[in-house]
Design a protein around this motif. Sequence first.
Motif, PDB file in Angstrom:
ATOM      1  N   ALA A   1     -43.746 -88.998 -43.139  1.00 27.39           N
ATOM      2  CA  ALA A   1     -43.722 -88.347 -44.448  1.00 27.39           C
ATOM      3  C   ALA A   1     -44.543 -87.055 -44.426  1.00 27.39           C
ATOM      4  CB  ALA A   1     -44.260 -89.298 -45.519  1.00 27.39           C
ATOM      5  N   ARG A   2     -45.721 -87.108 -43.799  1.00 24.33           N
ATOM      6  CA  ARG A   2     -46.569 -85.920 -43.736  1.00 24.33           C
ATOM      7  C   ARG A   2     -45.902 -84.810 -42.932  1.00 24.33           C
ATOM      8  NH1 ARG A   2     -52.317 -84.948 -40.657  1.00 24.33           N
ATOM      9  NH2 ARG A   2     -52.747 -82.917 -41.598  1.00 24.33           N
ATOM     10  N   ALA A   3     -45.268 -85.179 -41.825  1.00 24.93           N
ATOM     11  CA  ALA A   3     -44.603 -84.175 -40.994  1.00 24.93           C
ATOM     12  C   ALA A   3     -43.471 -83.491 -41.749  1.00 24.93           C
ATOM     13  CB  ALA A   3     -44.071 -84.832 -39.717  1.00 24.93           C
ATOM     14  N   LEU A   4     -42.684 -84.272 -42.477  1.00 25.65           N
ATOM     15  CA  LEU A   4     -41.597 -83.690 -43.271  1.00 25.65           C
ATOM     16  C   LEU A   4     -42.147 -82.789 -44.362  1.00 25.65           C
ATOM     17  CD1 LEU A   4     -39.081 -86.661 -43.744  1.00 25.65           C
ATOM     18  CD2 LEU A   4     -38.631 -84.493 -42.576  1.00 25.65           C
ATOM     19  N   ALA A   5     -43.211 -83.244 -45.025  1.00 21.90           N
ATOM     20  CA  ALA A   5     -43.805 -82.459 -46.111  1.00 21.90           C
ATOM     21  C   ALA A   5     -44.356 -81.145 -45.578  1.00 21.90           C
ATOM     22  CB  ALA A   5     -44.903 -83.267 -46.786  1.00 21.90           C
ATOM     23  N   GLN A   6     -45.012 -81.193 -44.420  1.00 17.91           N
ATOM     24  CA  GLN A   6     -45.555 -79.970 -43.821  1.00 17.91           C
ATOM     25  C   GLN A   6     -44.439 -79.000 -43.447  1.00 17.91           C
ATOM     26  OE1 GLN A   6     -47.933 -81.698 -40.628  1.00 17.91           O
ATOM     27  NE2 GLN A   6     -49.805 -80.944 -41.604  1.00 17.91           N
ATOM     28  N   ALA A   7     -43.347 -79.534 -42.924  1.00 21.90           N
ATOM     29  CA  ALA A   7     -42.234 -78.685 -42.477  1.00 21.90           C
ATOM     30  C   ALA A   7     -41.628 -77.895 -43.624  1.00 21.90           C
ATOM     31  CB  ALA A   7     -41.162 -79.544 -41.806  1.00 21.90           C
ATOM     32  N   ASP A   8     -41.607 -78.492 -44.820  1.00 19.63           N
ATOM     33  CA  ASP A   8     -41.005 -77.827 -45.974  1.00 19.63           C
ATOM     34  C   ASP A   8     -42.026 -77.256 -46.949  1.00 19.63           C
ATOM     35  OD1 ASP A   8     -38.558 -78.512 -44.951  1.00 19.63           O
ATOM     36  OD2 ASP A   8     -37.743 -79.191 -46.861  1.00 19.63           O
ATOM     37  N   GLY A   9     -43.319 -77.331 -46.586  1.00 15.78           N
ATOM     38  CA  GLY A   9     -44.341 -76.789 -47.480  1.00 15.78           C
ATOM     39  C   GLY A   9     -44.487 -77.562 -48.766  1.00 15.78           C
ATOM     40  N   LEU A  10     -44.233 -78.864 -48.719  1.00 12.96           N
ATOM     41  CA  LEU A  10     -44.338 -79.712 -49.916  1.00 12.96           C
ATOM     42  C   LEU A  10     -45.784 -80.177 -50.045  1.00 12.96           C
ATOM     43  CD1 LEU A  10     -41.091 -81.810 -49.308  1.00 12.96           C
ATOM     44  CD2 LEU A  10     -41.352 -79.795 -50.764  1.00 12.96           C
ATOM     45  N   LYS A  11     -46.614 -79.347 -50.659  1.00 12.20           N
ATOM     46  CA  LYS A  11     -48.055 -79.582 -50.672  1.00 12.20           C
ATOM     47  C   LYS A  11     -48.438 -80.881 -51.387  1.00 12.20           C
ATOM     48  CE  LYS A  11     -49.108 -75.803 -48.499  1.00 12.20           C
ATOM     49  NZ  LYS A  11     -49.589 -75.869 -47.098  1.00 12.20           N
ATOM     50  N   ILE A  12     -47.808 -81.155 -52.529  1.00 11.05           N
ATOM     51  CA  ILE A  12     -48.157 -82.365 -53.274  1.00 11.05           C
ATOM     52  C   ILE A  12     -47.776 -83.604 -52.469  1.00 11.05           C
ATOM     53  CG2 ILE A  12     -47.667 -83.721 -55.350  1.00 11.05           C
ATOM     54  CD1 ILE A  12     -47.353 -81.100 -56.863  1.00 11.05           C
ATOM     55  N   ALA A  13     -46.590 -83.581 -51.878  1.00  7.24           N
ATOM     56  CA  ALA A  13     -46.140 -84.718 -51.076  1.00  7.24           C
ATOM     57  C   ALA A  13     -47.028 -84.893 -49.848  1.00  7.24           C
ATOM     58  CB  ALA A  13     -44.690 -84.521 -50.653  1.00  7.24           C
ATOM     59  N   GLU A  14     -47.450 -83.761 -49.243  1.00  8.60           N
ATOM     60  CA  GLU A  14     -48.337 -83.842 -48.081  1.00  8.60           C
ATOM     61  C   GLU A  14     -49.676 -84.463 -48.474  1.00  8.60           C
ATOM     62  OE1 GLU A  14     -50.519 -81.008 -44.742  1.00  8.60           O
ATOM     63  OE2 GLU A  14     -49.122 -80.122 -46.170  1.00  8.60           O
TER      64      GLU A  14
ATOM     65  N   ARG B   1     -27.817 -86.699 -46.553  1.00 10.91           N
ATOM     66  CA  ARG B   1     -26.568 -86.002 -46.916  1.00 10.91           C
ATOM     67  C   ARG B   1     -26.853 -84.796 -47.795  1.00 10.91           C
ATOM     68  NH1 ARG B   1     -24.517 -91.228 -47.999  1.00 10.91           N
ATOM     69  NH2 ARG B   1     -24.527 -90.785 -50.246  1.00 10.91           N
ATOM     70  N   MET B   2     -27.821 -84.935 -48.701  1.00 11.01           N
ATOM     71  CA  MET B   2     -28.168 -83.851 -49.625  1.00 11.01           C
ATOM     72  C   MET B   2     -29.059 -82.789 -48.974  1.00 11.01           C
ATOM     73  SD  MET B   2     -29.151 -85.923 -53.101  1.00 11.01           S
ATOM     74  CE  MET B   2     -29.591 -84.383 -53.958  1.00 11.01           C
ATOM     75  N   ARG B   3     -29.640 -83.149 -47.819  1.00 12.17           N
ATOM     76  CA  ARG B   3     -30.664 -82.302 -47.186  1.00 12.17           C
ATOM     77  C   ARG B   3     -31.812 -82.063 -48.157  1.00 12.17           C
ATOM     78  NH1 ARG B   3     -27.024 -77.763 -43.922  1.00 12.17           N
ATOM     79  NH2 ARG B   3     -25.816 -79.265 -42.690  1.00 12.17           N
ATOM     80  N   TYR B   4     -32.197 -83.144 -48.820  1.00 12.34           N
ATOM     81  CA  TYR B   4     -33.243 -83.087 -49.843  1.00 12.34           C
ATOM     82  C   TYR B   4     -34.510 -83.714 -49.273  1.00 12.34           C
ATOM     83  CZ  TYR B   4     -35.427 -83.577 -54.464  1.00 12.34           C
ATOM     84  OH  TYR B   4     -36.276 -83.500 -55.545  1.00 12.34           O
ATOM     85  N   ARG B   5     -35.385 -82.874 -48.730  1.00 11.43           N
ATOM     86  CA  ARG B   5     -36.567 -83.364 -48.033  1.00 11.43           C
ATOM     87  C   ARG B   5     -37.545 -84.055 -48.978  1.00 11.43           C
ATOM     88  NH1 ARG B   5     -37.883 -80.865 -43.096  1.00 11.43           N
ATOM     89  NH2 ARG B   5     -35.990 -80.765 -41.834  1.00 11.43           N
ATOM     90  N   PHE B   6     -37.689 -83.534 -50.196  1.00  5.20           N
ATOM     91  CA  PHE B   6     -38.653 -84.132 -51.118  1.00  5.20           C
ATOM     92  C   PHE B   6     -38.282 -85.584 -51.409  1.00  5.20           C
ATOM     93  CE2 PHE B   6     -40.626 -85.245 -55.109  1.00  5.20           C
ATOM     94  CZ  PHE B   6     -41.908 -84.726 -54.972  1.00  5.20           C
ATOM     95  N   GLY B   7     -36.983 -85.846 -51.602  1.00  5.43           N
ATOM     96  CA  GLY B   7     -36.540 -87.226 -51.833  1.00  5.43           C
ATOM     97  C   GLY B   7     -36.841 -88.104 -50.644  1.00  5.43           C
ATOM     98  N   SER B   8     -36.614 -87.564 -49.452  1.00  6.49           N
ATOM     99  CA  SER B   8     -36.877 -88.321 -48.234  1.00  6.49           C
ATOM    100  C   SER B   8     -38.353 -88.670 -48.109  1.00  6.49           C
ATOM    101  CB  SER B   8     -36.436 -87.502 -47.013  1.00  6.49           C
ATOM    102  OG  SER B   8     -36.628 -88.235 -45.823  1.00  6.49           O
ATOM    103  N   VAL B   9     -39.218 -87.696 -48.397  1.00  2.00           N
ATOM    104  CA  VAL B   9     -40.659 -87.938 -48.329  1.00  2.00           C
ATOM    105  C   VAL B   9     -41.074 -88.966 -49.367  1.00  2.00           C
ATOM    106  CG1 VAL B   9     -42.931 -86.896 -48.699  1.00  2.00           C
ATOM    107  CG2 VAL B   9     -41.208 -85.684 -47.354  1.00  2.00           C
ATOM    108  N   ASP B  10     -40.559 -88.838 -50.581  1.00  2.00           N
ATOM    109  CA  ASP B  10     -40.915 -89.763 -51.654  1.00  2.00           C
ATOM    110  C   ASP B  10     -40.542 -91.196 -51.291  1.00  2.00           C
ATOM    111  OD1 ASP B  10     -41.999 -90.046 -54.366  1.00  2.00           O
ATOM    112  OD2 ASP B  10     -39.972 -90.676 -54.903  1.00  2.00           O
ATOM    113  N   THR B  11     -39.367 -91.374 -50.701  1.00  3.77           N
ATOM    114  CA  THR B  11     -38.942 -92.711 -50.291  1.00  3.77           C
ATOM    115  C   THR B  11     -39.822 -93.249 -49.168  1.00  3.77           C
ATOM    116  OG1 THR B  11     -36.650 -92.405 -51.014  1.00  3.77           O
ATOM    117  CG2 THR B  11     -37.029 -94.045 -49.285  1.00  3.77           C
ATOM    118  N   LEU B  12     -40.173 -92.382 -48.212  1.00  6.81           N
ATOM    119  CA  LEU B  12     -41.066 -92.808 -47.134  1.00  6.81           C
ATOM    120  C   LEU B  12     -42.421 -93.254 -47.684  1.00  6.81           C
ATOM    121  CD1 LEU B  12     -40.343 -90.097 -44.416  1.00  6.81           C
ATOM    122  CD2 LEU B  12     -39.844 -92.546 -44.230  1.00  6.81           C
TER     123      LEU B  12
END
Length: 202
Positions: free
Chosen positions: A170-183, A136-147
């Motif tokens: 989780a890796r695919a989402l992190a790559q899509a948004d450039g979330l390097k730490i999460a990736e 709902r928030m379109r918050y990818r970092f939260g989604s990755v963290d939960t995964l």
Amino acid sequence: AASAAAAEQALALYRETGDRLYEGVVLGNLSSVYAELGESLRALEAARGALEAAIATSDAQGIVYSRKTIGAIELARGRFAAALTAYRETLEALRTTPYPMIEGETWNDLGLLHHRMGEYAEAERAWERAQQVWTRMRYRFGSVDTLLSQSEARLERGRRELAESVLRRARALAQADGLKIAEARALLGLGSPRLAAGDWPA
């Protein structure tokens, strides 16, 4: 330590002036500082003080934040029953005071809590609720963290294939948004199932 001392000084000033609202804000910050320093009892005391100040000043968001903070501290201390009570009180407060970020974090923490209590079905339901909030928030970092939390829990339970599947998401989402730490966390996790299975390449 310096930040704790500065916060304690500010707290003393607000108490002198009788400003309960800012007293609560400082106590909330102080709780975070003490938690980072590993002083869980002082962190809990500050969080409870922040909650009292928020209730006294009808600071609805402060109440939600403080209850969630208390839950997180109790979870870190291994006091599962106390953590569960605090998280349930947080969800109840969220009914009248929507705070999406805290809601998502609360459901994510509840997933970890139920996992540690051996209530695996409840843990999966909690993580699903967290994902609904992040979507709902379109918050990818939260989604990755939960995964990542979900995959680590599945690996602990010996569910290697399921854990690896979630880590790849989780890796695919992190790559899509450039979330390097999460990736990076996802990549590290992708090694864990292979290590657990004994087939990590030399």
